[in-house]
Design an enzyme around this catalytic site. Structure first.
Site, PDB file in Angstrom:
ATOM      1  N   SER A 144      66.022  20.307  26.091  1.00 30.72           N
ATOM      2  CA  SER A 144      64.979  19.715  25.257  1.00 30.72           C
ATOM      3  C   SER A 144      64.008  18.964  26.157  1.00 30.72           C
ATOM      4  O   SER A 144      64.337  18.618  27.303  1.00 30.72           O
ATOM      5  CB  SER A 144      65.616  18.739  24.255  1.00 30.72           C
ATOM      6  N   TYR A 157      70.778  12.116  20.528  1.00 26.79           N
ATOM      7  CA  TYR A 157      70.222  13.422  20.885  1.00 26.79           C
ATOM      8  C   TYR A 157      69.705  13.409  22.322  1.00 26.79           C
ATOM      9  O   TYR A 157      69.986  14.316  23.103  1.00 26.79           O
ATOM     10  CB  TYR A 157      69.097  13.776  19.912  1.00 26.79           C
TER      11      TYR A 157
END
Length: 252
Positions: A144, A157
């Site tokens: 990410s 996350y």
């Protein structure tokens, strides 16, 4: 005729979380490049993807799996490895929990890290062992932009995706000499379920789009080509890399 280095004919790929979004797009991209597929994910979530892959004439199977269940990972991998030589593993399954860091519960933290990082590592381990014994294989994980940044209200996350980048590099160091390339893709702001809240917030959505030189949210299909590249012979000398596919976000 010379075979294209991007041709995956005769290769078998395992993709996790292929029911929708990035996972579905990646699985279809690999199938279009010639690969046969094994889809690992939640029960009854991947039938549409399976049917679309079968329509392309590829061999495709579904194995039900909760990536947070480490005992189940070992069982599923044993089942797959017993029946097939897996050439490609794509770790796509992931979840996000948006909330103020002061309010994150241990249960929420553990669930995000178990799916995004712990499960990913043990899948690499289970499928990486036979790859190293055979002397070839490709592992591609979905990282990410939050493998590089902290984000807002997504501490678990961000931590897990930083971990994905670290695991990618660590395994590349160990397994590269054994013929297995381990890389990751860091998608930018893609129009998937994970970004629904951001796209629904006019101020956040506008601020995000203003920073992206491409001037748009990414589509899941934008990630498929990168996955095919990293899974193919064209990437035989690419190892330990986190490939950013973000419309230029990180360049600003």
């Amino acid at each position: 005729m010379t075979r294209s280095p991007f041709d995956l004919t005769g290769r078998r790929a395992v993709v996790t979380g292929a029911g929708r979004g990035l996972g579905q797009a990646i699985a279809l991209g690999l199938a279009e490049a010639g690969a046969d597929l094994i889809l690992l994910g939640r029960a009854a979530s991947q039938t549409s993807t399976r049917d679309r892959i079968a329509a392309l004439g590829r061999d495709v199977e579904i194995v039900d799996l909760d990536v947070a269940d480490h005992d189940a990972i070992a069982h599923a991998a044993d089942q797959v490895n017993r029946d097939h030589d897996v050439d490609i593993l794509v770790n796509n399954a992931g979840i996000i929990d948006r909330q103020d860091s002061a309010d994150v519960t241990r249960q929420s933290w553990d669930r995000v890290v178990d799916v995004n990082l712990n499960g990913l590592f043990f899948l690499c381990q289970e499928f990486g062992r036979p790859m190293t014994r055979r002397g070839h294989g490709k592992i591609v994980s979905v990282a990410s932009l939050l493998s590089f940044q902290g984000g807002i209200r997504v501490a678990s996350y961000a931590a897990s995706k930083h971990g994905v980048a670290g695991v990618t590099k660590a395994l590349a160091n160990e397994w590269g000499p054994l013929g297995v390339q381990v890389n990751a893709i860091a998608p930018g702001y893609i129009a998937t379920d994970n970004t629904t809240a951001l796209r629904a917030d006019p101020d956040r959505s506008r601020a995000i789009l203003e920073r992206i030189p491409a001037g748009r949210w990414g589509d899941a299909s934008d990630i498929a080509g990168a996955a095919v590249f990293l899974s193919s012979a064209a990437a035989d000398y690419v190892n330990g890399h986190v490939l950013v596919v973000d419309g230029g976000w990180m360049a600003r």
